[in-house]
Design an enzyme around this catalytic site. Structure first.
Site, mmCIF file in Angstrom:
data_model
loop_
_atom_site.group_PDB
_atom_site.id
_atom_site.type_symbol
_atom_site.label_atom_id
_atom_site.label_comp_id
_atom_site.label_asym_id
_atom_site.label_seq_id
_atom_site.Cartn_x
_atom_site.Cartn_y
_atom_site.Cartn_z
ATOM 1 N N TRP A 240 78.193 52.339 80.010
ATOM 2 C CA TRP A 240 77.683 51.941 78.695
ATOM 3 C C TRP A 240 76.821 53.023 78.054
ATOM 4 O O TRP A 240 76.155 52.765 77.072
ATOM 5 C CB TRP A 240 76.912 50.631 78.828
ATOM 6 C CG TRP A 240 77.833 49.457 78.943
ATOM 7 C CD1 TRP A 240 78.248 48.646 77.930
ATOM 8 C CD2 TRP A 240 78.489 48.975 80.115
ATOM 9 N NE1 TRP A 240 79.120 47.695 78.395
ATOM 10 C CE2 TRP A 240 79.296 47.874 79.745
ATOM 11 C CE3 TRP A 240 78.499 49.363 81.451
ATOM 12 C CZ2 TRP A 240 80.079 47.163 80.639
ATOM 13 C CZ3 TRP A 240 79.281 48.659 82.359
ATOM 14 C CH2 TRP A 240 80.058 47.580 81.944
ATOM 15 N N CYS A 276 83.138 45.976 77.489
ATOM 16 C CA CYS A 276 83.574 44.572 77.570
ATOM 17 C C CYS A 276 84.942 44.298 76.956
ATOM 18 O O CYS A 276 85.757 43.585 77.536
ATOM 19 C CB CYS A 276 82.512 43.645 76.980
ATOM 20 S SG CYS A 276 82.342 43.746 75.182
ATOM 21 N N HIS A 334 79.986 40.367 72.597
ATOM 22 C CA HIS A 334 80.508 40.473 73.964
ATOM 23 C C HIS A 334 81.869 39.799 73.994
ATOM 24 O O HIS A 334 82.061 38.732 73.396
ATOM 25 C CB HIS A 334 79.551 39.814 74.962
ATOM 26 C CG HIS A 334 80.029 39.910 76.376
ATOM 27 N ND1 HIS A 334 80.380 41.104 76.966
ATOM 28 C CD2 HIS A 334 80.243 38.952 77.327
ATOM 29 C CE1 HIS A 334 80.772 40.881 78.209
ATOM 30 N NE2 HIS A 334 80.702 39.585 78.450
ATOM 31 N N ASP A 357 85.483 36.140 82.542
ATOM 32 C CA ASP A 357 84.823 37.355 82.065
ATOM 33 C C ASP A 357 84.909 38.448 83.125
ATOM 34 O O ASP A 357 84.197 38.410 84.133
ATOM 35 C CB ASP A 357 83.351 37.057 81.735
ATOM 36 C CG ASP A 357 82.695 38.201 80.979
ATOM 37 O OD1 ASP A 357 83.298 39.298 80.913
ATOM 38 O OD2 ASP A 357 81.589 38.010 80.447
ATOM 39 N N TYR A 514 76.316 48.550 71.121
ATOM 40 C CA TYR A 514 76.746 47.161 70.931
ATOM 41 C C TYR A 514 76.115 46.239 71.959
ATOM 42 O O TYR A 514 75.996 45.032 71.738
ATOM 43 C CB TYR A 514 78.282 47.064 70.971
ATOM 44 C CG TYR A 514 78.859 46.860 72.348
ATOM 45 C CD1 TYR A 514 79.183 45.591 72.807
ATOM 46 C CD2 TYR A 514 79.080 47.924 73.214
ATOM 47 C CE1 TYR A 514 79.700 45.392 74.070
ATOM 48 C CE2 TYR A 514 79.602 47.736 74.467
ATOM 49 C CZ TYR A 514 79.916 46.470 74.895
ATOM 50 O OH TYR A 514 80.426 46.273 76.149
#
Length: 687
Positions: A240, A276, A334, A357, A514
């Site tokens: 990230w 994600c 997300h 997820d 984000y």
């Protein structure tokens, strides 16, 4: 009678592929869906099959240790009265030495690779023949299959559609990117089955793992774990923050096929890098490939609640500064997936959409995976059910409470509180528009049902709801928040009282990612005192300069603006926070020629450089299942000057008819992750 000897056989790949909606998979192997008959033709040598004289039986086996008790092996004879609950074989037609047989699996059979053998016997003579291998998938068209989906348009969208849209941006400025799921592209089915075979549960106990592959709940849990590489030889490495130079920036991907093929090519080494929406998109490809209806969903203002108290505390200083890496996060958005399946493992009505997820955030039963969690259970606050409902419940229901840290160190709670879980979005069925599915996850804010759900979840909701009376603060953005441009934001104070108020207002802007990590400052105002007349509003502007944000804006294109207003009369501190999406330039795609199957077309693809400096190392990447084979990459030899056009032409020879998408990604040294797509309706080839 002489022995019945098999000479040749035909697995009817084309006919079965069409009937089972697997013809587009392109693999030279029989692929069928469970619970639905498929036809094979047997040709015997010297004489034909004689009923009452010859006995014919079949064996099907899956997994390394096939076993009848675990459902991975079955021996069955030809019959006139097949039972739906087990494998069956029925004579369809006989023509001399040729025999057509209809085979059918039960609708709860294990999915995966199978070996099919034939046994013949005449009197005391018998022989066995290896007919071939086939692949069995879940069947959303069969009413007894646990992934059965009633609506044909939904089955086409969530099982058969190879292209789609994924929603990004921010809650107040929703954008979409195209994605090539490509679940039927050559080699993808083999990769998805290989993923099941390298999962740790399979490596620990192969027969037990294969025997569980009849259950989409089990498969979903395995896929959720295997798409990330945190515990296993999974597909994607999550990152990230920079650097990304030893892999692909997550925003550069436009499809799952390239990712899955890289993973397979390099011996199941994780592909760098994912975030994600990439994790979710790859999971969607795998689940659709296996036959489970699946869609990617985006939750805006998504909470990462580590202590499960449904409250996210955020601290902001009077200057407008805030924690750069808070312990608990609010992600601007997300993404996860929903898969459609029955839940016979749960008491009650929890069939339907299940949240899965694959982004590695928290461990579930010791593994980085999440779900399947029934969306109905999330809405009702049924926290004890399997799997991982409290975590997803918090993602869509937690409150954010802002605390303003004053110069003396005292903390004062803002009189406004913002909610998470907004504008939960997925692509509409059959069209390129957004469907809002927030109502599936939560009752309307402040409703009686919502309060009952919180009571059931054994949590007290501590949010402070805004009153109509009083002062209100919000942030507005001017038109033209485009990359390469300056633009204005405004703190707007609204006075809904019958008396005037004096406020001190301050604005601060920082670049952000984000997932909520803020970067360097790119805008700040001095404290400004304003008088607001009764029943009126006043605004304070802040100019955000390209010169200030150009070097620190991430590929997420987000700037977080914080506004603080202190009411002189009461000492109350009002706070507003807004993420502003800075727009990329548009990619233009023109189609030249008559769009017809197997006929040459030309796509003209272009983009105007909006910046004040030249763009170097410009690369266009193009994908489009049915329009082009694999991925086309065009590297431009020359720099693109300011306001000049980067342009090239690409030859297309469509292999499929219908509505197809051509998807484009643009990368350069100063402009990355620019996406565009064009729908192309391809007419069928004339007969």
């Amino acid at each position: 009678f002489t022995e019945l000897v098999l000479d040749t056989w035909d697995l009817q790949l084309e006919r079965n592929g069409q009937e089972h909606r697997t013809a587009d998979m392109g693999c030279q192997q029989l692929v069928v869906r469970r619970g639905q008959p498929f036809t094979i033709t047997l040709c015997f040598s010297g004489r034909g099959y004689e009923e009452g004289v010859d006995k014919i039986a079949f064996n099907v086996e899956t997994g390394p240790c096939p076993d009848e008790t675990s459902g991975t092996r079955c021996h069955f004879v030809m019959t006139d009265c097949p039972e739906e609950s087990c494998w069956s074989a029925v004579v369809q037609q006989q023509d001399g030495e040729s025999l057509s047989v209809s085979l059918c699996s039960p609708p709860n059979a294990c999915v995966g690779r199978y070996i099919l053998t034939l046994e013949t016997s005449t009197g005391y003579q018998g022989s066995s023949f290896h007919i071939g291998d086939f692949i069995l998938l879940f069947n959303a068209w069969h009413p007894e299959d646990s992934v059965f989906l009633r609506d044909e348009d939904e089955r086409r969208e969530y099982v058969l559609s190879q292209q789609g849209l994924i929603y990004q941006g921010s809650a107040k400025y929703i954008t979409s990117i195209p994605w090539n799921f490509g679940q039927f592209e050559d080699g993808i089915l083999a990769i998805c089955l290989n993923m099941l075979d390298v999962n740790p549960k399979h490596l620990r106990d192969q027969n037990w793992d294969c025997s569980r592959r009849n259950d989409p709940v089990y498969i979903g849990r395995v896929v959720s774990a295997m798409v990330n590489c945190n515990d296993d030889k999974g597909v994607l490495w999550g990152q990230w923050f920079p650097p990304y130079e030893d892999g692909m920036h997550p925003l550069s991907w436009i499809g799952s096929v390239d990712i899955l093929k890289r993973w397979q090519k390099f011996g199941c080494e994780p592909v760098k890098y994912g975030q994600c929406w990439v994790f979710a998109a790859v999971a969607c490809t795998v689940m659709r490939c296996l036959g489970i209806p699946t869609r990617v969903v985006t939750n805006y203002d998504s909470a990462h609640d580590k202590n499960a108290n449904l409250v996210i505390d955020r601290y902001i200083y009077e200057t407008g500064e805030q924690d750069q890496q808070p312990k608990e996060g609010i992600w601007n958005y997300h993404c996860w997936v929903e898969s459609w399946m029955a839940r016979p493992d749960l008491a009650g009505d929890y069939d339907g959409w299940q949240a899965l997820d694959p982004t590695p955030q928290e461990k579930s039963e010791g593994v980085f995976c999440c779900g399947p969690a029934p969306v109905k259970a999330i809405k009702e606050g049924d926290m004890q059910l399997k799997y991982d409902i409290p975590f997803i419940f918090a993602e869509v229901n937690a409150d954010v409470v802002y605390w303003v840290v004053q110069q003396n160190g005292m903390k004062k709670q803002s009189i406004q509180s913002s909610h998470v879980g907004k504008n939960i979005s997925t692509k509409s069925v059959g069209k390129d528009s957004r469907e809002d599915i927030t109502h599936n996850y939560k009752y309307p804010e402040g409703s009686e049902e919502e309060r009952k759900v919180f009571a059931k979840a054994e949590r007290e909701k501590k949010s402070i709801h805004e009153e109509d009376e009083g002062l209100h603060l919000k942030i507005k953005v001017s038109e033209g928040a485009n990359k390469g441009c300056d633009f204005d934001v405004f703190a707007v104070v609204n006075n809904n009282t019958d008396v005037g108020h004096v406020c001190t207002v301050r604005l601060c802007a920082r670049t952000t990612t984000y997932n909520g990590i803020v970067g360097p400052q790119c805008g700040l105002t001095d404290s400004t005192d304003i008088e607001i007349e009764p029943r009126s509003e006043k605004s304070v502007p802040m100019r955000i300069l390209y010169e200030q944000y150009k070097d620190n804006l991430t590929q997420d294109n987000l700037i977080k603006v914080v506004a603080l207003a202190t009411d002189h009369q009461t000492g109350d501190i009002l706070l507003a926070v807004r993420n502003i999406y800075v727009e990329n330039p548009k990619i233009k795609i023109r189609i030249l020629g008559e769009p017809m199957q197997k006929r040459k077309l030309v796509a003209e693809i272009s983009l105007v450089n909006p910046l004040e400096v030249p763009l170097n190392n410009c690369v266009f990447t193009v994908e489009g299942t049915g329009l082009i084979s694999g991925q086309q990459i065009k590297e431009l030899e020359e720099s693109v000057e300011p306001q000049a056009e980067a342009k090239f032409r690409l030859d297309l020879v469509p292999q499929q008819s219908g509505l197809l998408k051509l998807m484009v990604d643009f990368e350069s040294d100063k402009l990355q992750g620019v996406k565009g797509y064009r729908n192309v309706i391809i007419a069928p080839q004339p007969m």
